[in-house]
Scaffold this motif. Structure first.
Motif, short mmCIF file in Angstrom:
data_model
loop_
_atom_site.label_atom_id
_atom_site.label_comp_id
_atom_site.label_asym_id
_atom_site.label_seq_id
_atom_site.Cartn_x
_atom_site.Cartn_y
_atom_site.Cartn_z
N LYS A 42 12.58 -17.27 5.74
CA LYS A 42 12.98 -15.68 5.71
C LYS A 42 11.56 -14.78 5.67
N LYS A 43 11.76 -13.68 6.51
CA LYS A 43 10.63 -12.61 6.24
C LYS A 43 11.14 -11.41 5.52
N VAL A 44 10.72 -11.44 4.19
CA VAL A 44 11.09 -10.16 3.65
C VAL A 44 10.21 -9.11 3.66
N ARG A 45 10.79 -7.95 3.99
CA ARG A 45 9.94 -6.80 4.36
C ARG A 45 10.31 -5.67 3.57
N VAL A 46 9.34 -4.71 3.06
CA VAL A 46 9.81 -3.50 2.32
C VAL A 46 8.68 -2.49 3.09
N VAL A 47 9.37 -1.28 3.09
CA VAL A 47 8.86 0.08 3.73
C VAL A 47 9.31 1.14 2.85
N THR A 48 7.96 1.99 2.45
CA THR A 48 8.17 3.02 1.55
C THR A 48 7.65 4.22 1.90
N THR A 49 8.12 5.25 1.73
CA THR A 49 7.46 6.47 2.28
C THR A 49 7.25 7.52 0.99
N ILE A 50 5.80 7.75 0.98
CA ILE A 50 5.13 8.52 0.12
C ILE A 50 4.63 10.00 0.50
N THR A 51 4.82 10.90 -0.13
CA THR A 51 4.26 12.17 0.13
C THR A 51 3.39 12.80 -0.90
N TYR A 52 1.85 12.87 -0.71
CA TYR A 52 0.90 13.25 -1.39
C TYR A 52 0.53 14.73 -1.14
N SER A 53 0.03 15.46 -2.24
CA SER A 53 -0.25 16.60 -2.06
C SER A 53 -2.05 16.33 -1.82
N LEU A 54 -2.59 17.40 -1.17
CA LEU A 54 -4.19 17.20 -0.76
C LEU A 54 -4.64 18.62 -1.49
N LYS A 55 -5.99 18.03 -1.97
CA LYS A 55 -6.71 19.27 -2.49
C LYS A 55 -8.25 19.04 -1.95
N ASN A 56 -9.05 20.42 -2.01
CA ASN A 56 -10.46 20.18 -1.61
C ASN A 56 -11.20 19.59 -2.64
N ASN B 178 -3.47 25.37 -1.34
CA ASN B 178 -3.18 23.85 -1.27
C ASN B 178 -1.73 23.48 -1.29
N LYS B 179 -1.04 24.40 -1.80
CA LYS B 179 0.23 23.96 -1.82
C LYS B 179 1.13 23.51 -0.47
N ASP B 180 0.84 23.93 0.65
CA ASP B 180 1.45 23.20 1.81
C ASP B 180 0.32 22.20 2.28
N ARG B 181 -0.53 22.01 1.67
CA ARG B 181 -1.35 20.70 2.18
C ARG B 181 -0.81 19.48 1.69
N LYS B 182 -0.07 18.83 2.51
CA LYS B 182 0.57 17.34 2.22
C LYS B 182 0.27 16.31 3.22
N VAL B 183 0.52 15.30 2.89
CA VAL B 183 0.38 13.99 3.78
C VAL B 183 1.40 13.12 3.52
N THR B 184 2.28 12.73 4.22
CA THR B 184 3.32 11.74 4.26
C THR B 184 3.02 10.45 5.09
N VAL B 185 3.01 9.34 4.30
CA VAL B 185 2.50 8.15 4.95
C VAL B 185 3.62 6.98 4.53
N LYS B 186 3.50 5.89 5.08
CA LYS B 186 4.39 4.72 4.95
C LYS B 186 3.63 3.69 4.50
N GLY B 187 4.18 2.86 3.53
CA GLY B 187 3.62 1.64 3.10
C GLY B 187 4.33 0.27 3.24
N LEU B 188 3.85 -0.56 3.84
CA LEU B 188 4.65 -1.88 4.25
C LEU B 188 3.92 -3.08 3.67
N ALA B 189 5.00 -3.78 3.07
CA ALA B 189 4.61 -5.28 2.40
C ALA B 189 5.56 -6.20 2.77
#
Length: 235
Positions: A221-235, A33-44
């Motif tokens: 004004k439009k305030v915007r934040v984008v964050t990038t997070i990488t999670y590990s996955l497991k079965n 599982n060490k190489d099982r990852k997912v990278t996602v972006k979160g928007l607010a």
């Protein structure tokens, strides 16, 4: 007694084998599982009203006599200041800049046929946190025409500027929303791949931006934040 000792030894060996087997299994699982990852972006995103305005009030005077122009500029500035303070602007929110004098006869590309020699631009700047009040006065600036005062467009050098300076107060809440949205996306990805989210492997502090909602409402004004997070996955 010897038989009891043998039983205990056998039990200890059996327990050791079980623990060893579990460790091997966990090691294999971690390796798998060490190489099982997912990278996602979160928007607010959030729309807010500007809480600071800078209004440069530009006027121009033309003539041939500098003393007369100086006197006229003083009268114009006094009338504008009176209009502002009588309508709620505070004295310490008004700043008078030094006038900019152009000698038209000294212009390199001029033909020296100008009817007036001097062109003087004077700028009085209002800086206030009372955005609604200042906006109302911007809409009423035409009232100064009855006093013979025409406020000219400041152009690119002196535009009206709206800001949102309370951004730091809402930053933690928006970051929390962005992270929650990122986790929701990652959980859906894990579900689709028959996996479960594990721990966060990597995360940034988020990229924040503040922009005008549109060209017609720069005070929103439009305030915007984008964050990038990488999670590990497991079965």
């Amino acid at each position: 007694m010897k038989q009891t000792n043998r039983i205990i030894e056998a039990l200890l060996i059996a327990c050791g084998l079980v623990v060893l087997g579990l460790c091997i299994k966990w090691g294999i699982d971690d390796f798998a599982n060490k190489d099982r990852k997912v990278t996602v972006k979160g928007l607010a995103e959030k729309e807010v009203e500007a809480d600071k305005v800078t209004w440069p009030i530009s006027t121009k005077e033309i003539g041939n006599s500098l003393p007369e122009l100086y006197q006229k500029i003083g009268q114009t500035e006094a009338a504008i200041k009176r209009f502002l303070t009588q309508n709620g602007v505070k004295e310490d929110e008004i700043n008078v800049n030094a006038p900019v004098v152009i000698d038209l006869n000294a212009e390199r590309w001029g033909n020296n046929q100008n009817p007036y020699r001097y062109n003087i631009t004077s700028v009085m700047t209002v800086t206030s946190r009372n955005v609604k009040l200042v906006r109302s006065l911007i809409a009423r600036q035409g009232e100064l025409l009855k006093d013979g005062i025409a406020i000219v467009d400041g152009g690119y050098e002196n535009p009206i500027k709206y800001e949102y300076v309370s951004f730091q107060d809402m930053k933690p809440e928006m970051m929390e929303q962005a992270i929650a949205n990122a986790q929701k996306t990652a959980e859906q990805f894990a579900k689709n791949s028959n996996s479960r989210l594990n721990k966060i492997v990597n995360a940034d502090q988020g990229q924040f931006s503040i922009d005008n909602r549109d060209e017609n409402t720069p005070y929103i004004k439009k305030v915007r934040v984008v964050t990038t997070i990488t999670y590990s996955l497991k079965n």
